[in-house]
Write an enzyme that holds these catalytic residues in place. Structure first.
Site, PDB file in Angstrom:
ATOM      1  CB  ALA A   1     -79.153 -67.590 -81.710  1.00  0.00           C
TER       2      ALA A   1
ATOM      3  CG  ASN B   1     -84.956 -71.162 -89.121  1.00  0.00           C
ATOM      4  OD1 ASN B   1     -85.679 -70.229 -88.780  1.00  0.00           O
ATOM      5  ND2 ASN B   1     -85.222 -72.409 -88.822  1.00  0.00           N
TER       6      ASN B   1
ATOM      7  CB  CYS C   1     -84.774 -77.191 -84.305  1.00  0.00           C
ATOM      8  SG  CYS C   1     -83.284 -76.195 -84.273  1.00  0.00           S
TER       9      CYS C   1
HETATM   10  C1  LIG Z   1     -79.687 -71.576 -85.387  1.00  0.00           C
HETATM   11  C2  LIG Z   1     -80.721 -70.615 -84.971  1.00  0.00           C
HETATM   12  C3  LIG Z   1     -80.993 -70.381 -83.626  1.00  0.00           C
HETATM   13  C4  LIG Z   1     -80.324 -71.139 -82.489  1.00  0.00           C
HETATM   14  O1  LIG Z   1     -78.947 -70.920 -82.422  1.00  0.00           O
HETATM   15  P1  LIG Z   1     -78.077 -71.832 -81.403  1.00  0.00           P
HETATM   16  O2  LIG Z   1     -76.683 -71.468 -81.692  1.00  0.00           O
HETATM   17  O3  LIG Z   1     -78.394 -73.252 -81.712  1.00  0.00           O
HETATM   18  O4  LIG Z   1     -78.485 -71.473 -80.032  1.00  0.00           O
HETATM   19  C5  LIG Z   1     -81.958 -69.442 -83.304  1.00  0.00           C
HETATM   20  N1  LIG Z   1     -82.616 -68.778 -84.258  1.00  0.00           N
HETATM   21  C6  LIG Z   1     -82.382 -68.982 -85.567  1.00  0.00           C
HETATM   22  C7  LIG Z   1     -83.141 -68.190 -86.573  1.00  0.00           C
HETATM   23  C8  LIG Z   1     -81.427 -69.905 -85.969  1.00  0.00           C
HETATM   24  O5  LIG Z   1     -81.210 -70.105 -87.270  1.00  0.00           O
END
Ligand SMILES: *Cc1c(COP(=O)(O)O)cnc(C)c1O
Length: 378
Positions: free
Chosen positions: A73, A151, A324
């Site tokens: 993502a 998230n 994060c």
């Molecule tokens: C986990 C997450 C991401 C990042 O995804 P990756 O696979 O680490 O690149 C971005 N946006 C949201 C809302 C997420 O939960």
């Protein structure tokens, strides 16, 4: 798993069926050809990739040609936002204050490049309202980017309504659906969404693979961020990771088939967890409980800082704020944007349940949490 894992929002364990599928593709007897090669080995690999692309497309009600494979993502968000703005110097972007850093930091980069960005705050329930987005759109706005579900809180934003606002105003709409794909219905035939990011490790697939949905015939001028061999219609060069892609495809197919039964079971366990935690007293829930992902529970605890609570909760693997930013001392930007004080944000933590969560995990979590809170309050 012998210890409860209540951090599914950070990452999910890979489904055993997905592991089996990926292993079958590896090794000298596997499907090791380069999907771009024209010989027999390449064509076999390309067939595996296209099957997976179709599985992801089906879960979105999309055309396989609308799926661009990426590393996750984060990359999908970068491609969507910076790729769309590449030929629109200084265009204005509307996003929300509660986005993941994989959107917020891309927007900050856009500002450094001379672009303008409006960060729309959520309401006190943690929801980004369509009317607030409508008010932020200007004649110079080139893109609106709002996440589907948050998230940290699990709160679901009204992306159908926001999409209608964007379509009426002629502005492209990107959605970070990393948390919602595989958990909530997503039908690109009815949603006015132009670009949508997903990540396999959030729906029981492997890490390091994801996709960007790009609506066809929307007149989007999307430019690549990664240049090279011209794979993925020139939008994302680089050799395709066949086994990762096949794993994501199967994970998407399983999610489509099992989403509704998972949803009911996981939401019931989450409600049970909340009942047990609320019984301790002096605990409030952050975010709209009616518009929330099934597995999320974000709570604010009276009288105890989360960084003191977390070591006591190591047995049940929970998170304070988003994964994060964990480790950093800054309070959650999501909770403070909702109007929580810095102190209340520091007393908040997230439980997130998933497919592997059991009733005994919940019983154990309630016990461990109650004991830790009572001891630290004393
Ligand atoms: C986990 C997450 C991401 C990042 O995804 P990756 O696979 O680490 O690149 C971005 N946006 C949201 C809302 C997420 O939960």
């Amino acid at each position: 798993m012998n210890m409860p894992y209540l951090d599914h929002a950070a990452t999910t364990p890979v489904d055993a069926r997905v592991i089996e599928r990926m292993l079958s593709l590896l090794g000298a007897d596997g499907i090791f050809g380069n999907p771009s090669s024209l010989h027999r080995y390449g064509r076999q690999a390309s067939a595996v990739v296209e099957q997976a692309r179709a599985q992801v497309a089906r879960a979105l009600g999309a055309d396989p040609r609308e799926i661009i494979l990426t590393s996750g993502a984060t990359e999908s968000n970068n491609l969507a936002i910076l790729g769309l703005l590449a030929n629109k110097p200084r265009a204005h972007v509307v996003t929300s204050a509660i986005e993941h850093h994989a959107v917020l930091d891309v927007c900050a980069h856009w500002q450094q490049q001379g672009g303008a960005v409006t960060y729309v705050p959520p309401n006190a329930d943690g929801q980004v309202e369509a009317e607030a987005i409508a008010r932020a759109i200007q004649p110079e706005t080139g893109l609106v980017s709002v996440m589907h579900a948050n998230n940290e809180t699990g709160v679901i934003n009204p992306i159908a309504e926001i999409g209608e606002v964007c379509r009426a105003r002629g502005v492209a709409f990107h959605v970070d659906a990393a948390q919602s794909f595989g958990k909530l219905a997503l039908d690109m035939k009815t949603l006015a969404v132009d670009l949508l990011s997903i990540s396999a490790h959030k729906f029981y697939g492997p890490k390091g693979i994801g996709a960007l949905y790009v609506r066809r015939r929307a007149g989007l001028d999307l430019q690549p961020r990664v240049h090279g061999g011209g794979q993925e219609r020139g939008l994302r060069s680089g050799t395709l990771a066949t086994h990762q892609i096949a794993g994501m495809g199967l994970a998407a197919e399983i999610a489509l088939a099992e989403r509704e039964s998972d949803h009911a079971r996981i939401a019931a366990l989450r409600d049970q967890l909340w009942d047990g935690i609320a019984a301790i007293g002096g605990v409030t829930r952050n975010g709209n409980a009616r518009a929330c992902l099934p597995g999320h529970l974000n709570v604010c605890v009276d009288g105890v800082k989360a960084h003191l609570l977390l070591p006591a909760l190591a047995r049940i693997a929970v998170s304070s704020g988003s994964a994060c930013t964990a480790g950093a001392t800054a309070p959650s930007h999501v909770l403070t944007a909702m109007g929580l004080s810095v102190d209340a944000a520091h007393r908040s933590l997230r439980f997130s349940l998933g497919r592997t969560t059991t009733a005994s995990d919940i019983t154990e979590a309630i016990g461990v949490f109650a004991e830790a809170v009572q001891r630290l309050r004393a």
